[in-house]
Motif scaffolding. Sequence first.
Motif, short mmCIF file in Angstrom:
data_model
loop_
_atom_site.label_atom_id
_atom_site.label_comp_id
_atom_site.label_asym_id
_atom_site.label_seq_id
_atom_site.Cartn_x
_atom_site.Cartn_y
_atom_site.Cartn_z
N LYS A 1 0.84 -1.20 0.00
CA LYS A 1 0.00 0.00 0.00
C LYS A 1 0.87 1.26 0.00
O LYS A 1 1.79 1.37 0.82
CB LYS A 1 -0.92 0.01 1.22
N VAL A 2 0.58 2.15 -0.93
CA VAL A 2 1.32 3.41 -0.99
C VAL A 2 0.69 4.44 -0.06
O VAL A 2 -0.48 4.34 0.29
CB VAL A 2 1.37 3.95 -2.44
N ALA A 3 1.49 5.42 0.33
CA ALA A 3 1.02 6.50 1.22
C ALA A 3 1.03 7.82 0.47
O ALA A 3 1.67 7.96 -0.58
CB ALA A 3 1.91 6.57 2.46
N ASP A 4 0.30 8.80 1.02
CA ASP A 4 0.23 10.11 0.39
C ASP A 4 1.63 10.72 0.25
O ASP A 4 2.41 10.72 1.19
CB ASP A 4 -0.67 11.03 1.22
N GLU A 5 1.92 11.23 -0.94
CA GLU A 5 3.17 11.89 -1.30
C GLU A 5 4.37 10.94 -1.40
O GLU A 5 5.51 11.38 -1.37
CB GLU A 5 3.46 13.06 -0.34
N ASP A 6 4.11 9.64 -1.53
CA ASP A 6 5.18 8.69 -1.86
C ASP A 6 5.75 9.01 -3.24
O ASP A 6 5.00 9.45 -4.14
CB ASP A 6 4.66 7.25 -1.89
N ILE A 7 7.04 8.79 -3.40
CA ILE A 7 7.67 8.82 -4.73
C ILE A 7 7.91 7.37 -5.13
O ILE A 7 8.50 6.60 -4.36
CB ILE A 7 8.98 9.62 -4.70
N VAL A 8 7.42 7.00 -6.31
CA VAL A 8 7.47 5.60 -6.73
C VAL A 8 8.20 5.48 -8.06
O VAL A 8 7.87 6.19 -9.03
CB VAL A 8 6.04 5.01 -6.85
N GLU A 9 9.13 4.54 -8.10
CA GLU A 9 9.89 4.23 -9.32
C GLU A 9 9.61 2.77 -9.66
O GLU A 9 10.03 1.87 -8.92
CB GLU A 9 11.38 4.46 -9.06
N VAL A 10 8.86 2.52 -10.71
CA VAL A 10 8.46 1.15 -11.08
C VAL A 10 9.47 0.57 -12.06
O VAL A 10 9.83 1.21 -13.06
CB VAL A 10 7.05 1.15 -11.69
N HIS A 11 9.89 -0.66 -11.79
CA HIS A 11 10.81 -1.38 -12.68
C HIS A 11 10.08 -2.57 -13.28
O HIS A 11 9.48 -3.37 -12.56
CB HIS A 11 12.05 -1.86 -11.90
N VAL A 12 10.09 -2.67 -14.60
CA VAL A 12 9.41 -3.76 -15.31
C VAL A 12 10.41 -4.48 -16.21
O VAL A 12 11.50 -3.98 -16.50
CB VAL A 12 8.23 -3.22 -16.15
N SER A 13 10.01 -5.68 -16.63
CA SER A 13 10.88 -6.47 -17.50
C SER A 13 10.74 -6.01 -18.96
O SER A 13 9.76 -5.39 -19.33
CB SER A 13 10.50 -7.95 -17.39
#
Length: 367
Positions: free
Chosen positions: A355-367
């Motif tokens: 679960k993400v929180a407000d103002e999280d910075i997210v970097e998604v890595h995919v194949s």
Amino acid sequence: MGINDAKLNERIAELENELKTTKYNKRTQRAVGLLKAKIANLREEKHKKASTKLAFDSFAVRKTGDATAVLVGFPSAGKSTLLNRLTGAKSAVAAYAFTTLDVIPGVLQYKKTSIQILDVPGLIEGASEGKGRGREVIAAASSADLIIVLVDALHPEQVNVMKKELYNARIRMNLRKPEVKIAKKPSGGINLTGTFTNMTKDMAVALLRELKISNADVIIRDDLSPEELIDAVEGNRKYVPGIIAVNKSDLLDAAAKERINDMIHPDIFISAEHDACVDEMKELIFTRLGFVRVYCKEAGKEADMNEPMVLRKGATIKEVCEKLHREFVKRFRFARIWGKSVKFGGQKVLKLEHKVADEDIVEVHVS
């Protein structure tokens, strides 16, 4: 109104009157529960009859933005003035009832979110039965992410009428959806497990039978009232957050405010006409909607802190992936997160269920 509708209304009124005159005690609680179930069944029949008409009676407004809030109130409660204060929309304003004859949309831009706010015609007693433009107003409220009940400071008793109309229209404002699991089976009766302090186990079984459940394994995970069990079985209620705001508070002295506070427990006192506490109202709307703003970044680059992805409380990395690209869920390897949902900045997260929180910075890595 056809004869069938008239008979339904008559029967509902009879049962409601019987319910009012029945003293609630240990001896009568089963009978009271059954009366409530019978009323619920009849109301459900009415809703089914009205469902086709409701589809044609809805306001034609395209939902936009990150969420939609609906302003509900009696005519002349000040909804149009509040809409104008919140959004800058030009809704007709006058000091007499029924100024708004159609839905007026506006958009509140707040903390990098976009909230559509709808000013609908006044909600009056009998709206859930179709009185006035009740069907359209109820339809708008049913599809909203937030209901703002605006109460005239000089008529605080109106809030009870509005709550009743919303309730009768299957809308459960500021209530949590009951956790009930029902597994129907061909025979064997009702096998019921759960905690029972608001009703007896026998009463719960009787309610289930009245609601046409005769053979089932039923697990009740909450300590429910009869009304909540009925809602769980019917399964078509709308659970939506709400705000009760008392408008025209400039007309009240401290004693009157205290009296209204004790009477209806509002969330906020405002004066839309005088722009009093409107900023606090914006913050309350934002908070009740439970927004989670996520800032996305690419590996090796800075996050874009100007345009958040706006999600709702409880959102997961899976939802972030779905918003970025429909293939990202299948191709997900891991995410790096900076913010409140992790223990340290740049933490590697392997589960889509995180679960993400407000103002999280997210970097998604995919194949």
